[in-house]
Design an enzyme around this catalytic site. Structure first.
Site, mmCIF file in Angstrom:
data_model
loop_
_atom_site.group_PDB
_atom_site.id
_atom_site.type_symbol
_atom_site.label_atom_id
_atom_site.label_comp_id
_atom_site.label_asym_id
_atom_site.label_seq_id
_atom_site.Cartn_x
_atom_site.Cartn_y
_atom_site.Cartn_z
ATOM 1 N N GLY A 58 1.020 -1.270 0.101
ATOM 2 C CA GLY A 58 0.405 -0.051 -0.409
ATOM 3 C C GLY A 58 0.845 1.113 0.548
ATOM 4 C CB THR A 59 1.033 3.613 -2.434
ATOM 5 O OG1 THR A 59 -0.005 4.056 -2.802
ATOM 6 C CG2 THR A 59 2.486 3.133 -2.838
ATOM 7 C CB THR A 60 -0.084 8.253 -0.401
ATOM 8 O OG1 THR A 60 1.919 7.932 -0.849
ATOM 9 C CG2 THR A 60 0.350 9.103 -0.105
#
Length: 286
Positions: A58-60
């Site tokens: 998962g990123t931001t």
């Protein structure tokens, strides 16, 4: 068969089930330690030939405090190396009536951890009759992260972002709290009123630095969060921007005294995202 012989043949419950305690994680550690996120065996199919683990990330995630509460927002993209693993991953979780967690890092372990965390909070409240304080909730998440340290050292790190409304705060207008963590379980109160984690966090925080207003209302804070995610996606390939064709928009959760932790409906998020995109089309320079 008489009742006495029936009692003799009935197996007793394991001692872990009879040991007093308000921590569901401690119970699980004693009764079924293999179910804890950090103790799950790695499948051979998820490993490369050099021993590195291939897993979606998962990123931001961004958080913004406002007068009377706090907003948590996240993009929807999960990546695996240079590939998009999933376009519509959900990274925000309401963990109880006045708290929520956004996850970045190794997606599978992060999802297991945040679900276990939500059960932990519910278990404590049912046994003790009162919910944990906001500090207690954030400390509980730090403890779970420390338990995941061995597997984090193998490259499967989890980096959550915790937000909550402190019902015991002296000033309700400043009761929205943001807490960040490192992979060792270090816990940090973000007194600045905004924060971001994940691969696009540098760009998101730079955007929030210019837009943050501690006296903003919830609508303004929500727009600031979406704008920050848009800016992050503009410079970070791992962060997913709004996908109007597929109707994939950021996720948002707001927490206030009146409504508690509430996930913003897709229709409202779509409207807000379209406003941001249209404004950028009119003014590409921001």
């Amino acid at each position: 068969m008489d009742s006495s012989s029936a009692r003799v043949s009935t197996p007793a419950l394991p001692s872990a089930y009879l040991t007093p305690g308000s921590s569901f994680t401690d119970f699980l550690r004693s009764a079924a330690p293999e179910l804890l996120p950090g103790n799950r065996p790695l499948s051979e199919g998820g490993q490369k030939s050099d021993g590195a683990v291939r897993a979606p990330h998962g990123t931001t995630i961004v958080a913004v405090a406002f007068r009377g509460g706090v907003v948590l927002a996240g993009d929807r993209r999960a990546t695996s190396g240079n590939l998009i693993a999933q376009r519509d991953m959900e990274k925000l979780y309401v963990t109880d009536s006045y708290s929520a967690v956004g996850i970045a890092g190794t997606a599978g372990i992060a999802l297991e951890m945040v679900r276990l965390y939500a059960v932990e909070l519910e278990h404590y409240e049912k046994l003790e009759g009162v919910p944990l304080s906001l500090d207690g909730k954030s400390n509980k998440l730090a403890t779970m992260l420390r338990g995941n340290l061995p597997i984090a050292m193998q490259g499967l790190a989890v980096v959550p972002l915790f937000v909550g409304f402190d019902v015991d705060a002296e000033d309700p207008d400043r009761a929205g709290r943001i807490v960040s963590y490192d992979v060792t379980g270090g816990r940090y109160d973000e007194a600045g009123g905004y924060h971001a984690v994940g691969s696009g966090s540098l760009f998101a925080k730079a955007a929030l630095k210019k837009r943050f207003d501690p006296d903003a209302d919830v609508e303004t804070a929500m727009r600031s969060a979406v704008e920050a995610l848009y800016d992050a996606a503009d410079d970070d390939s791992a962060t997913g921007g709004p996908d109007l064709a597929r109707r994939i928009y950021p996720s948002l959760v707001t927490i206030t005294a009146a409504e508690g932790a509430v996930r913003t409906g897709e229709e409202r998020v779509a409207e807000l995202t379209s406003e941001v995109v249209n404004h950028r089309m009119e003014n590409p320079g921001g």
